[in-house]
Scaffold this active site. Structure first.
Site, PDB file in Angstrom:
ATOM      1  N   HIS A   1       5.262 -57.380 -12.736  1.00 51.56           N
ATOM      2  CA  HIS A   1       5.203 -58.536 -12.861  1.00 51.56           C
ATOM      3  C   HIS A   1       6.892 -58.704 -11.220  1.00 51.56           C
ATOM      4  O   HIS A   1       6.546 -59.541 -10.378  1.00 51.56           O
ATOM      5  CB  HIS A   1       5.412 -59.367 -13.563  1.00 51.56           C
ATOM      6  CG  HIS A   1       5.597 -60.962 -13.551  1.00 51.56           C
ATOM      7  ND1 HIS A   1       4.380 -61.652 -14.183  1.00 51.56           N
ATOM      8  CD2 HIS A   1       6.261 -61.344 -13.485  1.00 51.56           C
ATOM      9  CE1 HIS A   1       4.726 -63.244 -13.772  1.00 51.56           C
ATOM     10  NE2 HIS A   1       5.247 -63.188 -13.615  1.00 51.56           N
ATOM     11  N   GLU A   2       8.149 -58.461 -12.134  1.00 52.30           N
ATOM     12  CA  GLU A   2       8.689 -58.528 -11.667  1.00 52.30           C
ATOM     13  C   GLU A   2       9.826 -58.227 -10.440  1.00 52.30           C
ATOM     14  O   GLU A   2       9.898 -58.902  -9.376  1.00 52.30           O
ATOM     15  CB  GLU A   2      10.419 -57.980 -12.319  1.00 52.30           C
ATOM     16  CG  GLU A   2      10.298 -59.081 -13.479  1.00 52.30           C
ATOM     17  CD  GLU A   2      10.214 -60.956 -14.146  1.00 52.30           C
ATOM     18  OE1 GLU A   2      10.662 -61.467 -13.099  1.00 52.30           O
ATOM     19  OE2 GLU A   2       9.631 -60.951 -14.805  1.00 52.30           O
TER      20      GLU A   2
ATOM     21  N   HIS B   1       7.717 -60.160  -7.341  1.00 50.98           N
ATOM     22  CA  HIS B   1       8.213 -61.861  -7.162  1.00 50.98           C
ATOM     23  C   HIS B   1       9.651 -61.199  -5.904  1.00 50.98           C
ATOM     24  O   HIS B   1      10.411 -62.069  -5.304  1.00 50.98           O
ATOM     25  CB  HIS B   1       9.701 -61.838  -8.694  1.00 50.98           C
ATOM     26  CG  HIS B   1       8.474 -62.924  -9.265  1.00 50.98           C
ATOM     27  ND1 HIS B   1       8.069 -64.178  -8.949  1.00 50.98           N
ATOM     28  CD2 HIS B   1       8.987 -63.017 -11.091  1.00 50.98           C
ATOM     29  CE1 HIS B   1       7.557 -64.139  -9.893  1.00 50.98           C
ATOM     30  NE2 HIS B   1       8.085 -63.352 -11.125  1.00 50.98           N
TER      31      HIS B   1
ATOM     32  N   GLU C   1       5.145 -67.355  -9.608  1.00 47.48           N
ATOM     33  CA  GLU C   1       4.611 -66.817 -10.642  1.00 47.48           C
ATOM     34  C   GLU C   1       2.833 -66.368 -10.654  1.00 47.48           C
ATOM     35  O   GLU C   1       2.412 -65.128 -11.237  1.00 47.48           O
ATOM     36  CB  GLU C   1       5.068 -67.975 -12.006  1.00 47.48           C
ATOM     37  CG  GLU C   1       6.159 -68.513 -12.105  1.00 47.48           C
ATOM     38  CD  GLU C   1       6.763 -67.259 -12.698  1.00 47.48           C
ATOM     39  OE1 GLU C   1       6.495 -65.981 -12.999  1.00 47.48           O
ATOM     40  OE2 GLU C   1       8.336 -67.377 -12.714  1.00 47.48           O
TER      41      GLU C   1
END
Length: 807
Positions: free
Chosen positions: A464-465, A468, A487
């Site tokens: 997930h990170e 980004h 997000e």
């Protein structure tokens, strides 16, 4: 000189103001020179801003003339200070007299009105919880090498030679970035203008305003300004706390007020800038920061080391991150650690085809040294990375994070291509960190909650990170309210990357994603039922999204609502919108489109329609199904309702084999509870029922289904705990187990609840509400006991929400 706080916005109710007048003046580069003082809990020093007139500035005698400063803004603006904006200071507001420690060097103004009636140009910066002592103009003409630069006629200003030099400096081509940064550094250390008075300034709750006497145009305003300041111990952007070993540390948390309590800056996302920083900290501390370089400390004054970082990619100031602590690096024992590779995976993305056969990107962003243009970067599947933690978590970080990180980086590269950033440092942050992770340029924060249980939670969060880096950082939202652009995309891609890491075939990957989709649908449904409707809208500004006032100022709707940081609607609803769109075009084509989109828009700021319109243009066939920009806005982004597609898809996810298996196990547990848990007394032999082994995601769903049961026997709860070894599971599983214990007043598990609230603060906020809801004296005492232990180290937003529940 702080104004009366009563005239400011209520931080518990209002939108967050972005007051910087970016249409008039833009910060192009920051040079920070700071020292970290742990005894006083302040960071102090100076910051030098290198400024250029914005697109809405106009030179005296040339109304309407623009500048070539790049800014992605759509407002037509005037050259005069925006006096009509409701978020500027009150006109004729009297500046109160303050202590001399707050003001020095001629900035003190007594019995003077600071109002918008002044014809002098005002530079407005976003600022909060800072003690500004002096603002001065830097004499860049004192830098010999700067005077050697050729002066472009577009920037020539005979009356203000410093401005001409700075404009030439900020406009140097990216191939000269090393020389440019050296000149920035030399300029930042230059003296003030000879015999010049410090610039006048005024601070209110949300801004720092600066004027130079007699200057009425941004073109004539100083182009290099030095601000002397200190942070406050209670500043909202800076967290002074202790690590898991009880040692002092500090880190920045950009939400919800971004970085304005760390340094005076321009917060609107259009104000993208580069920066370099010199940070001094005590010798036994390590400084990690957003920076392209791996810093090597060098001696400073006695007892301190100096750490130097820089970035060459223009970014919003909110992405700047710094952390200082006695961190230790987790290292692998095996030399030449190789990344395990896989050829058989569901995530097979066709070769990207842009303007040439070798995938040369055509960059549309402002000039900077872009990795997308480098063939070596395109081939780099794993960027250099390091992992840091407190000593007590070092082994867990080494065992869990280090082996997963290169696999997750490889998966991301296989889907999206070039890593936008050249390196990555991961820090296991203190227990008071309020989420599972946070991504910033070159540095990632991870909660200690991801270190327990199996690797699923840690791996998914890393994915997930890492996502980004592309969506949220390399491509940002032009309007902060469109959080789903960051997000929602990261949530969608986390599943794609993680299935790649696990080497799942297409069928296994789809089954896992459907199970996760069901869990997210249940979470979203619960959130929509238990939150304010206005907080459920992904595009709260609707057709006004991206618009700003004449000066460039704006507001971020609902950003200061205390519930906002703990809501996930922008994660979940944004994720489901992307899942809906992928369903229309097919996942393989959808992921290829992602890669092409990244190639076109990296280094830029976007609005929802930029992504959606390009998708609709690329796949015109979906228009025949009634899917248009307008229907997507009305069904997904502009309303709080649950989209119809999502209701229908949920019924399909309920029929998947993984979910059916969970339902069968639930039925066994309900039967077991109804029979009084016979056989559970024979602890060594275990229960007579043959319970199947479940994945962590299945176990979460099982516990959620059991939470819907009005009553479970004590023996059932005991058996659940031992059958699945719930204390050793990941934080998502333990959270549901704690909810079960609270609901059924299972006192034997209250110790598990206590440990969860203390060590998994990123997830435990609303568990306090459950403890208070049943009005059970023992449960309420447990909630108050846990809060008393951790309140001093809790995230301020989380603490406020919990105290409201308990008190």
């Amino acid at each position: 000189m702080e104004s009366n706080p009563d005239v400011d916005l209520d931080p518990n109710k209002d939108d967050l103001p972005l007051r910087a007048n970016t249409n008039h003046m833009l910060v192009r580069h920051y040079v920070l020179d700071l020292t970290v003082h742990f005894q006083r809990k302040v960071i102090g020093g100076s910051i030098v801003l290198f400024l250029a007139p914005g697109i809405g500035s106009c030179k005296q005698g040339e109304p309407g003339s623009g500048s070539n400063t790049e800014a992605q803004n759509i407002s037509q603006v005037s050259c005069k200070h925006d006096v009509s904006s409701p978020i500027t200071p009150e006109a004729n507001e009297v500046i109160p007299i303050e202590e001399s420690s707050h003001l020095s060097g001629g900035n003190y103004v007594s019995n003077v009105f600071w109002g918008d009636e002044s014809e002098e140009f005002t530079l407005v910066l976003d600022c909060c919880d800072l003690m500004v002592s002096k603002v001065e103009e830097v004499d860049v003409t004192a830098v010999p090498n700067l005077n050697k630069l050729d002066i472009d006629h577009r920037y020539a200003n005979a009356d203000y030679p410093s401005s001409s030099l700075v404009q030439r400096l900020v406009s140097m081509p990216s191939v000269c970035w090393r020389s440019q940064h050296e000149l920035y550094l030399q300029c930042s250390r230059s003296p003030t203008i000879l015999n010049a008075q410090p610039l006048r300034f005024h601070t209110d709750r949300w801004s720092l305003q600066i004027r130079k006497e007699g200057v009425c145009s941004p073109h004539d305003f100083p182009s290099a300004v030095r601000i002397w300041y200190e942070t406050k111990p209670t500043g909202g952007s800076v967290r002074w706390t202790k690590d898991q070993d009880g040692r002092c540390c500090v880190y920045t948390m950009g939400s919800p007020i971004n970085n304005r309590a760390l340094f005076p800056c321009q917060e609107p996302p259009v104000a993208m800038s580069t920066w370099q920083a010199c940070v001094r900290a005590p010798c036994d501390y390590t400084v990690l920061m957003s920076g392209e370089n791996q810093a090597f400390p060098k001696p400073a004054e006695t007892g301190f080391l100096q750490w130097d970082y820089y970035v060459t990619m223009p970014m919003p100031a909110s992405t700047f991150t710094i952390t200082v602590g006695q961190w230790q690096e987790a290292r692998v024992n095996i030399p030449n650690f190789e990344v395990e590779k896989t050829d058989e995976t569901c995530v097979k993305v066709p070769s990207l085809s842009l303007d040439s056969a070798d995938q040369q990107y055509v960059c549309s962003h402002m000039d900077y040294p872009c990795r997308f243009m480098l063939s070596d970067a395109r081939a780099q599947t794993v960027i250099p990375h390091r992992v840091f933690a407190s000593p007590c978590h070092l082994q867990k970080a080494k065992d869990m994070v280090l082996p997963l990180l290169p696999l997750c980086l490889t998966a991301a590269h296989s889907v999206l291509g070039v890593h936008p950033f050249s390196r990555l440092e991961v820090l296991i942050v203190p227990s008071g960190f309020s989420s599972l992770g946070m991504a910033s340029p070159h540095i990632m924060f991870l909660s200690q909650s991801v270190l327990t249980g199996e690797r699923n939670l840690c791996g998914a969060r890393l994915c997930h990170e890492i996502a980004h880096s592309w969506f949220g950082l390399a491509i940002g939202a032009r309007d902060w309210t469109e959080e789903w652009i960051s997000e929602g995309f990261a949530t969608y891609l986390e599943d794609v990357f993680w299935s790649h890491v696990q080497k799942l075939d297409c069928g296994e990957a789809e089954e896992q994603r459907q199970l996760k989709a069901l869990l997210r649908w249940r979470r979203l449904s619960d959130e929509l039922q238990n939150s304010e409707e206005e907080l459920q809208v992904l595009r709260p500004n609707k057709e006004n999204t991206g618009e700003v006032s004449e000066s460039g100022a704006s507001v971020v709707k609902h950003a200061l609502n205390p519930e906002k940081p703990f809501m996930q609607v922008h994660y979940l609803k944004g994720y489901f919108l992307l899942k809906f769109l992928a369903d229309q075009v097919g996942e393989e084509k959808f992921l290829l489109f992602f890669k092409v989109f990244v190639g076109k828009f990296h280094g830029q700021l976007i609005l929802s329609q930029d992504f959606l319109q390009m998708l609709l243009d690329t796949f015109p066939e979906i228009n025949s199904r009634g899917i248009t920009l307008e229907t997507i806005f009305s069904d997904w982004l502009d309303t709080p309702e649950m989209p119809e597609w999502l209701r229908d898809a949920c019924s399909e996810w309920l029929r998947t084999p993984a979910v059916q298996e969970v339902k069968e196990e639930v039925a066994k547990w309900i039967h077991f509870s109804g029979s009084g848990g016979k056989g559970s007394k024979r602890k060594r032999a275990g229960p007579k029922v043959n319970f199947k082994e479940l994945s962590p995601e299945q176990l979460v769903l099982l516990l959620e289904f059991l939470l819907e049961e009005p009553k479970l026997s004590l023996s059932t709860l005991r058996c659940l705990q031992t059958t699945y070894n719930l204390q050793a599971q990941d934080a998502e599983v333990k959270h549901r187990w704690c909810e079960l214990a609270v609901k059924h007043k299972h006192t034997e598990a209250y110790r598990d609840v206590e440990l969860f609230l203390i060590h998994d603060q990123a997830m435990g906020v609303y568990l306090y509400g459950e403890l208070m809801l049943q009005e059970d004296a023992r449960q309420q005492a447990l909630a108050r006991h846990c809060l008393s232990i951790i309140k001093d180290d809790m995230d301020q937003s989380a603490r406020g929400v919990v105290e409201e529940m308990i008190l």
